[in-house]
Design a protein around this motif. Structure first.
Motif, PDB file in Angstrom:
ATOM      1  N   ILE A 120      -4.375 -16.535   8.187  1.00 42.65           N
ATOM      2  CA  ILE A 120      -4.429 -15.732   9.414  1.00 42.65           C
ATOM      3  C   ILE A 120      -4.712 -16.625  10.616  1.00 42.65           C
ATOM      4  O   ILE A 120      -5.576 -17.497  10.560  1.00 42.65           O
ATOM      5  N   VAL A 121      -3.952 -16.375  11.691  1.00 42.32           N
ATOM      6  CA  VAL A 121      -4.238 -17.050  12.950  1.00 42.32           C
ATOM      7  C   VAL A 121      -4.411 -15.967  14.020  1.00 42.32           C
ATOM      8  O   VAL A 121      -3.582 -15.058  14.132  1.00 42.32           O
ATOM      9  N   ASP A 122      -5.472 -16.064  14.756  1.00 45.08           N
ATOM     10  CA  ASP A 122      -5.750 -15.095  15.820  1.00 45.08           C
ATOM     11  C   ASP A 122      -4.763 -15.318  16.970  1.00 45.08           C
ATOM     12  O   ASP A 122      -4.646 -16.430  17.481  1.00 45.08           O
ATOM     13  N   THR A 169       1.564 -18.742  19.669  1.00 46.57           N
ATOM     14  CA  THR A 169       0.936 -18.982  18.373  1.00 46.57           C
ATOM     15  C   THR A 169       1.977 -19.404  17.336  1.00 46.57           C
ATOM     16  O   THR A 169       1.744 -20.287  16.520  1.00 46.57           O
ATOM     17  N   ARG A 170       3.174 -18.771  17.402  1.00 48.50           N
ATOM     18  CA  ARG A 170       4.279 -19.193  16.510  1.00 48.50           C
ATOM     19  C   ARG A 170       4.576 -20.667  16.722  1.00 48.50           C
ATOM     20  O   ARG A 170       4.730 -21.436  15.764  1.00 48.50           O
ATOM     21  N   ALA A 171       4.622 -21.054  18.011  1.00 45.19           N
ATOM     22  CA  ALA A 171       4.942 -22.437  18.332  1.00 45.19           C
ATOM     23  C   ALA A 171       3.866 -23.367  17.766  1.00 45.19           C
ATOM     24  O   ALA A 171       4.171 -24.411  17.175  1.00 45.19           O
ATOM     25  N   GLN A 172       2.608 -22.956  17.907  1.00 44.85           N
ATOM     26  CA  GLN A 172       1.499 -23.762  17.365  1.00 44.85           C
ATOM     27  C   GLN A 172       1.620 -23.923  15.862  1.00 44.85           C
ATOM     28  O   GLN A 172       1.341 -24.984  15.311  1.00 44.85           O
ATOM     29  N   ALA A 226      -4.862 -10.405  25.439  1.00 37.11           N
ATOM     30  CA  ALA A 226      -4.714 -11.855  25.563  1.00 37.11           C
ATOM     31  C   ALA A 226      -3.832 -12.446  24.459  1.00 37.11           C
ATOM     32  O   ALA A 226      -3.681 -13.661  24.372  1.00 37.11           O
ATOM     33  N   ALA A 227      -3.262 -11.590  23.615  1.00 38.20           N
ATOM     34  CA  ALA A 227      -2.463 -12.096  22.494  1.00 38.20           C
ATOM     35  C   ALA A 227      -1.254 -12.873  23.006  1.00 38.20           C
ATOM     36  O   ALA A 227      -0.572 -12.448  23.938  1.00 38.20           O
TER      37      ALA A 227
END
Lengths: 596, 369
Positions: free
Chosen positions: A103-105, A145-148, A139-140
């Motif tokens: 899981i990534v926030d 996040t996909r890129a990270q 703030a999502a």
């Protein structure tokens, strides 16, 4: 049960990224139990865990899921401890799986424990399903996040599932992905039994309940099993699964996850990482990677009331039944009397043990300054493991002193870099590498363990406004120029306040320490001199002035009850004081030693 | 019996007592209520066995009562209780609220002791305290009391006050002692949470050492004027100790009337409803206005006897202390340190705090609980 219909998986995440919430959702979607009950009973079954919001023990539950292909699958969710102190337990829990949901926030992005967990999962050759959680937050940043994920983890970020565990959005897709992307367990049903112990707990009726993952063979009540690391054999009494309460079954077989009981008396006899096989037909090779959980931090535990010594010993014995990672042995302190030297996995582990002793056993404790274990080469050629500063040989008997180092990993927004480097320098950190990941940097340092053991994490959080994340693992011992720093109260050394510090920092540390002690030692009837010394050389001194005035001016009819209650409250505070010689020293003084 | 008269013309910054503003009609309602309370107390089954040795009207500002009002309260007490013939009857007075005529009236109603709230003789400090009198007014009130025939006259002073240095305190002490009061109470300022200053803070407090110096100056000056230091904050000419207050320090029983007043009967400490309107209402409804009560355990009773008794120069019987120390080796050792530092001394079969010990007494009392 056909192994092709089994999936064994974990959920891993940085703290607060929503692991428990997702697990809770999976349970309720599969009808395993209603959400409220799940949260209350399964995921945080220890009070302390619930209060601290951290999973300490691994938990396991079996979900039955009818997938969109029409088949019913058995999904074994193996929950993992969520704190850096317990990374060995995490690695064993992952070894029991074929896949992991990472899981990534969506608002926080990848953090140090995301990375650490990713590497653990990757090292265990697990299929990893990246999940981006909390997409409902304003703030999502799902695309960022996909890129990270693509960039930092080298996973395909476009395959990450975007969900909100809180609202249930996208959670059914997680279940489908578990079925589709995680391979079923392999294993030979007819081969000798081979089962990995990934957790256990002590039950006063059944003895130790051992959590196992079978890779080969079968086990049923009556099977005589061998614990390979200690060579002991036991007759299995019961086998079962968690659904989520313990439910006995006839047999566990290759690929399955469940529990067994075999009248094992102590958790220490069936440790995490142990291999269980058949006594009559043992498997050839045990699981790799087994090790004794090794305490990294040591501290003395003393009851404030001398009369509680026996009670403390009994309590430690009971706790250890369930927690083999902590060790204890009797020790004597000139200042504190009879107590125990205890070893812990880390500071959190130490605080948990202390809290449990105080809460569950109603003890009032003094914990001395935590110390790491040093290796001392004496002039006589012996090597000593020293985890108690007062046991350090005199300087003339020491040839060389080595201290443990860790490899650490810090992930932080670039704006805090300067502050982090400053902190690292203060903590004798050696810079290893620096990588930029967009707006954040991943910095690796080597630190002496003693420098990061106590307040490093808190400091890191505070200088980075909570954004920095941190992970570490023990690496090696290195020679170091260390000295013993003694503290004297009215001229008498207090062994429990001694610490081992680097020579270059001794003066500064001594000065800070006596200042801190002056602040926490209350004024007494007489003046108290606090000195820091190396050998016979005093390097810092502070004085706690004698009490000047401590008096209630008015005490008439209406004041008596109020006054008594005020004094009673003060007395509660005094209960945390230990008489050292003539001086009353509060509990905080002993912890002040490394926190300065 | 303690009777609380809650009204004040103005609340002082340091005060955490239960006070109420004096509004139209509130004194009348209060007087009605307190007399009803005395009636109800007097009707209790055990009331007939009680003999009252002292009556103390405290506040608040009891001297806001007219002489007739005070007489009515005292008459009511005498009607319902057996008051001994030579009972000590004290009224607390603020200098600005007394005149010779009013005090003569008090005396006629049976009052034989006055306690005058002087607090300070510094006209720069008095208004900061919230007091309504000045030094001249304080002196005038003292004279008025003597002129009215008061032969047992006490003065309240405060030290450790914001802006008070040792010189100022020395002058005040010398002047007040020069008036030859029969009794002197001197309180080191304490910032209670319930006071304005305790809540908002106050600047200009003297350093701890200055407060200690002020304590010692008074102790020496009082001794030089023949006053005995008979309790932490109290001094008296021989024979003029406050009989009423000694009841508290002997952990003896006392009845209470008035809003927020506290009593001690048998093993029970109780307190009345604090808010004056509510207090009046409860009594108007015919009930005793007791808000809370606590029965003391034997251990608590012993602790109270020790920590009240040790406030006084007479101390406590050594056997009481021994009872507390029995079986507690650690405590015994710590108490020995008090003796070693000459803070605690043994006098015949009693043990008492010295004047140096008084200053640190709370540290001992915590141990003795």
């Amino acid at each position: 049960m056909a192994p092709s219909l089994i999936r064994n998986f974990s959920i891993v995440a940085h703290i607060d990224h929503g692991k428990s919430t997702l697990a809770d959702r999976l349970l309720s979607l599969t009808g395993t139990m209603d959400a409220k009950k799940a949260v209350d009973q399964v995921l945080d079954s220890m009070d302390l865990e619930r209060e601290r919001g951290i999973t300490i023990k691994a938990h396991t539950v079996r979900l039955l899921y009818r997938a969109r292909d029409g088949q019913e699958y058995t999904l074994n969710l193996i929950d993992t401890p969520g704190h850096v102190d317990f990374s060995y337990e995490v690695s064993r829990a992952l070894a029991a799986c074929e896949g992991a949901v990472l899981i990534v926030d969506a608002a926080q992005g990848i953090e140090a424990q995301t990375l650490a967990n990713f590497y653990l999962a990757s090292d265990a050759n697990l299929a990893i399903i990246p999940v981006i959680n909390k997409i409902d937050l304003p703030a999502a940043d799902v695309e960022g996040t996909r890129a990270q994920i693509t960039e930092t983890l080298e996973l395909d970020g476009s395959e990450a599932l975007a969900i909100s565990a809180k609202h249930g959005t996208g959670v059914p897709e997680v279940l489908e992905a578990i079925v589709a992307r995680i391979p079923p367990p392999k294993g030979d049903l007819d081969a000798p039994l081979k089962a990995l112990v990934f957790d256990s707990f002590y039950d006063s009726y059944q003895g130790v309940v051992v959590y196992v993952r079978l890779t080969d063979g079968r086990v049923r009540p009556g099977t005589r099993v061998l614990l390979m690391s200690n060579g002991r054999s036991y007759d299995v009494q019961q086998v079962g699964v968690f659904s989520p309460d313990m439910r006995p079954v006839e047999e566990l077989s290759a690929g399955q996850v469940g529990y067994l009981t075999a009248s094992i008396k102590r958790v220490a006899d069936a440790k995490v990482g142990e291999t269980i096989t058949e006594t009559a037909r043992p498997t050839a090779v045990a699981f790799p990677g087994y090790r004794d959980a090794k305490p990294m931090v040591f501290a003395g535990l003393y009851s404030i009331e001398d009369t509680d010594y026996e009670a403390l010993r009994d309590a430690l014995e009971k706790l250890r039944l369930n927690d083999p990672a902590f060790t204890y042995e009797p020790e004597t302190s000139l200042a504190l009397g009879y107590g125990f030297r205890c070893g812990f996995l880390g500071m959190l582990h130490m605080e948990i043990v202390q809290e449990r002793l105080e809460r569950e056993f109603d003890l009032s404790l003094i914990v001395t300054a935590p110390s790491v274990q040093f290796k001392i080469l004496t002039t006589a050629g012996e090597v000593l493991d020293i985890d108690n500063p007062s046991k350090l040989p005199t300087p003339d008997r020491i040839e060389q002193m080595d201290e443990p180092y860790v490899k650490s990993s810090i992930l932080v927004p670039t704006e805090f870099m300067t502050a982090i480097y400053k902190l690292a320098q203060e903590k004798r950190g050696e810079h290893r590498s620096l990588e930029y990941h967009g707006k954040r940097v991943h910095i690796r340092f080597d630190f002496p363990l003693s420098e990061i053991v106590v307040d490093f994490y808190d400091r890191l959080k505070s200088i980075s406004k909570g954004y920095a994340s941190f992970d570490y693992e023990l690496s090696e011992f290195r020679p170091s120029d260390l000295v013993k720093l003694d503290i004297l109260l009215n001229g008498d050394p207090v062994d429990a306040l001694s610490s081992i510090v680097h020579r270059d920092k001794a003066y500064e540390r001594g000065k800070a320490l006596v200042e801190k002690l002056r602040a926490v030692i209350p004024r007494q009837l007489f003046e108290v001199a606090i000195q820091a010394a190396i050998g016979s050389r005093v390097i810092a001194r502070e004085t706690v002035k004698a009490m000047g005035k401590n008096v209630t001016a008015k005490c008439y009819g209406g004041d008596i009850t109020r006054k008594r209650k005020l004094l009673e409250k003060q007395k509660e505070g005094k209960k945390r004081m230990k008489q050292v010689g003539k001086v009353e020293v509060p509990q905080e003084a002993f912890l002040a030693v490394l926190k300065t | 019996m303690y009777v609380h008269v809650p009204f004040c013309a103005k609340r002082c910054g340091y005060c955490s007592f239960n006070t109420a503003p004096l509004e139209d009609g509130s004194m009348v309602r209060y007087l009605e209520a307190v007399q009803r309370e005395i009636d109800l107390l007097g009707a209790l089954p055990w009331a007939s066995r009680i003999r009252l040795g002292t009556i103390f009207l405290g506040g608040g500002t009891p001297s806001l009562m007219e002489a007739e009002e005070l007489a009515a309260v005292l008459d009511r007490i005498r009607a319902r209780f057996d008051v001994v013939a030579d009972a000590e009857i004290t009224v607390e007075c603020n200098p600005e609220s007394v005149t010779r005529a009013k005090l003569e009236g008090y005396r006629a109603s049976g009052v034989n002791r006055l306690s005058l709230g002087v607090q300070s003789l510094d006209d720069a400090i008095l208004p900061r305290l919230g007091r309504l009198h000045d030094a001249r007014g304080a002196r005038a009130a003292f004279e008025a009391a003597r002129d009215a025939g008061c032969a047992n006259l006490s003065i309240d002073l405060m030290y450790g006050l914001p802006g008070l240095d040792l010189d100022g305190w020395t002058r005040a002490v010398d002047r007040v002692l020069g008036w030859r009061p029969d009794h002197l109470s001197a309180y080191g300022l304490t910032l209670d949470a319930g006071s304005l200053w305790g809540a908002a803070g106050i600047d200009g407090l003297p350093a701890e050492q200055d407060q200690i110096d002020q304590y010692w100056h008074l102790a020496r000056a009082a001794a030089a004027h023949g006053l005995e230091h008979y309790e932490i904050s109290n001094y008296a000419r021989p024979g003029f100790r406050s009989r009423h207050n000694q009841i508290y320090w002997h952990a003896a029983e006392y009845l209470a009337a008035g809003p927020g007043a506290c009593g001690f009967v048998g093993r029970v400490r109780y307190s009345n409803v604090k808010a004056t309107p509510r207090y009046c209402q409860v009594l108007a409804d015919g009930a005793l206005p007791v808000a809370s009560a606590e029965e003391l355990s034997p251990r608590q009773r012993l602790a109270e006897r020790l920590l009240l008794g040790l406030r006084t120069a007479d101390g406590v019987p050594t056997t009481w202390l021994e009872t507390r120390l029995d079986g507690d080796r650690g405590l015994r050792q710590r108490i020995e340190a008090w003796r070693a530092e000459a803070l605690l001394v043994d006098v015949a079969d009693r043990v008492r705090l010295t004047e140096a010990g008084f200053l640190l007494s709370d540290a001992l009392f915590v141990e003795l609980l």
